[in-house]
Design a protein around this motif. Structure first.
Motif, PDB file in Angstrom:
ATOM      1  N   MET A 115      49.168  53.995 -43.061  1.00 35.42           N
ATOM      2  CA  MET A 115      49.230  54.515 -41.736  1.00 35.42           C
ATOM      3  C   MET A 115      49.953  53.505 -40.878  1.00 35.42           C
ATOM      4  O   MET A 115      49.828  52.304 -41.086  1.00 35.42           O
ATOM      5  N   GLU A 116      50.725  53.995 -39.913  1.00 32.36           N
ATOM      6  CA  GLU A 116      51.469  53.118 -39.017  1.00 32.36           C
ATOM      7  C   GLU A 116      50.569  52.675 -37.868  1.00 32.36           C
ATOM      8  O   GLU A 116      49.881  53.486 -37.267  1.00 32.36           O
ATOM      9  N   VAL A 117      50.585  51.372 -37.585  1.00 29.55           N
ATOM     10  CA  VAL A 117      49.792  50.804 -36.505  1.00 29.55           C
ATOM     11  C   VAL A 117      50.729  50.017 -35.601  1.00 29.55           C
ATOM     12  O   VAL A 117      51.500  49.173 -36.082  1.00 29.55           O
ATOM     13  N   LYS A 118      50.698  50.306 -34.293  1.00 27.67           N
ATOM     14  CA  LYS A 118      51.471  49.559 -33.307  1.00 27.67           C
ATOM     15  C   LYS A 118      50.491  48.851 -32.384  1.00 27.67           C
ATOM     16  O   LYS A 118      49.581  49.474 -31.850  1.00 27.67           O
ATOM     17  N   ILE A 119      50.694  47.550 -32.214  1.00 26.62           N
ATOM     18  CA  ILE A 119      49.798  46.746 -31.386  1.00 26.62           C
ATOM     19  C   ILE A 119      50.616  46.098 -30.280  1.00 26.62           C
ATOM     20  O   ILE A 119      51.559  45.359 -30.554  1.00 26.62           O
ATOM     21  N   GLY A 120      50.252  46.398 -29.054  1.00 29.06           N
ATOM     22  CA  GLY A 120      50.875  45.753 -27.912  1.00 29.06           C
ATOM     23  C   GLY A 120      50.110  44.497 -27.571  1.00 29.06           C
ATOM     24  O   GLY A 120      48.884  44.511 -27.507  1.00 29.06           O
ATOM     25  N   VAL A 121      50.828  43.399 -27.362  1.00 29.78           N
ATOM     26  CA  VAL A 121      50.205  42.115 -27.061  1.00 29.78           C
ATOM     27  C   VAL A 121      50.597  41.720 -25.641  1.00 29.78           C
ATOM     28  O   VAL A 121      51.769  41.814 -25.261  1.00 29.78           O
ATOM     29  N   GLN A 122      49.614  41.277 -24.864  1.00 26.98           N
ATOM     30  CA  GLN A 122      49.861  40.866 -23.486  1.00 26.98           C
ATOM     31  C   GLN A 122      50.875  39.727 -23.446  1.00 26.98           C
ATOM     32  O   GLN A 122      50.837  38.818 -24.268  1.00 26.98           O
ATOM     33  N   HIS A 123      51.771  39.784 -22.469  1.00 25.56           N
ATOM     34  CA  HIS A 123      52.786  38.756 -22.229  1.00 25.56           C
ATOM     35  C   HIS A 123      53.751  38.591 -23.396  1.00 25.56           C
ATOM     36  O   HIS A 123      54.332  37.523 -23.576  1.00 25.56           O
ATOM     37  N   ALA A 124      53.910  39.621 -24.198  1.00 25.75           N
ATOM     38  CA  ALA A 124      54.876  39.607 -25.301  1.00 25.75           C
ATOM     39  C   ALA A 124      55.796  40.818 -25.126  1.00 25.75           C
ATOM     40  O   ALA A 124      55.308  41.930 -24.936  1.00 25.75           O
ATOM     41  N   PRO A 125      57.107  40.614 -25.173  1.00 24.38           N
ATOM     42  CA  PRO A 125      58.024  41.727 -24.924  1.00 24.38           C
ATOM     43  C   PRO A 125      58.078  42.766 -26.037  1.00 24.38           C
ATOM     44  O   PRO A 125      58.475  43.901 -25.796  1.00 24.38           O
ATOM     45  N   ARG A 126      57.684  42.408 -27.243  1.00 21.54           N
ATOM     46  CA  ARG A 126      57.746  43.349 -28.366  1.00 21.54           C
ATOM     47  C   ARG A 126      56.357  43.637 -28.897  1.00 21.54           C
ATOM     48  O   ARG A 126      55.457  42.814 -28.797  1.00 21.54           O
ATOM     49  N   GLU A 127      56.224  44.818 -29.488  1.00 19.74           N
ATOM     50  CA  GLU A 127      54.946  45.177 -30.094  1.00 19.74           C
ATOM     51  C   GLU A 127      54.979  44.838 -31.576  1.00 19.74           C
ATOM     52  O   GLU A 127      56.049  44.686 -32.165  1.00 19.74           O
TER      53      GLU A 127
END
Length: 75
Positions: free
Chosen positions: A1-13
């Motif tokens: 399964m595809e998982v995308k994680i957004g991280v604070q103060h980081a321009p890319r996920e």
């Protein structure tokens, strides 16, 4: 399964294909966000571990489980 994680103060996920079930991924995310665990730990299909500090998670997006297709026909 595809998982995308957004991280604070980081321009890319962070994007990974996890071999874990949807329930396992959801439980790991819930534990990290509830403070039970300080790190979100997921394993991708190649066996590599991805560790993200729980307090830096901005969002998590779960995709549908990937179905492997065989052949060249268009569906």
């Amino acid at each position: 399964m595809e998982v995308k994680i957004g991280v604070q103060h980081a321009p890319r996920e962070i994007v990974l294909e996890s071999g874990q079930s949807a329930e396992e991924v959801e439980k790991a995310i819930a534990d990290a966000l509830a403070g039970t665990s300080q790190l979100l730990s997921l394993t991708d299909e190649k066996g590599r571990k991805v560790l993200v500090p729980a307090d830096k998670i901005a969002y998590v997006e779960l995709g549908e489980p990937a179905v492997r297709r065989v052949g060249f026909g268009a569906l």
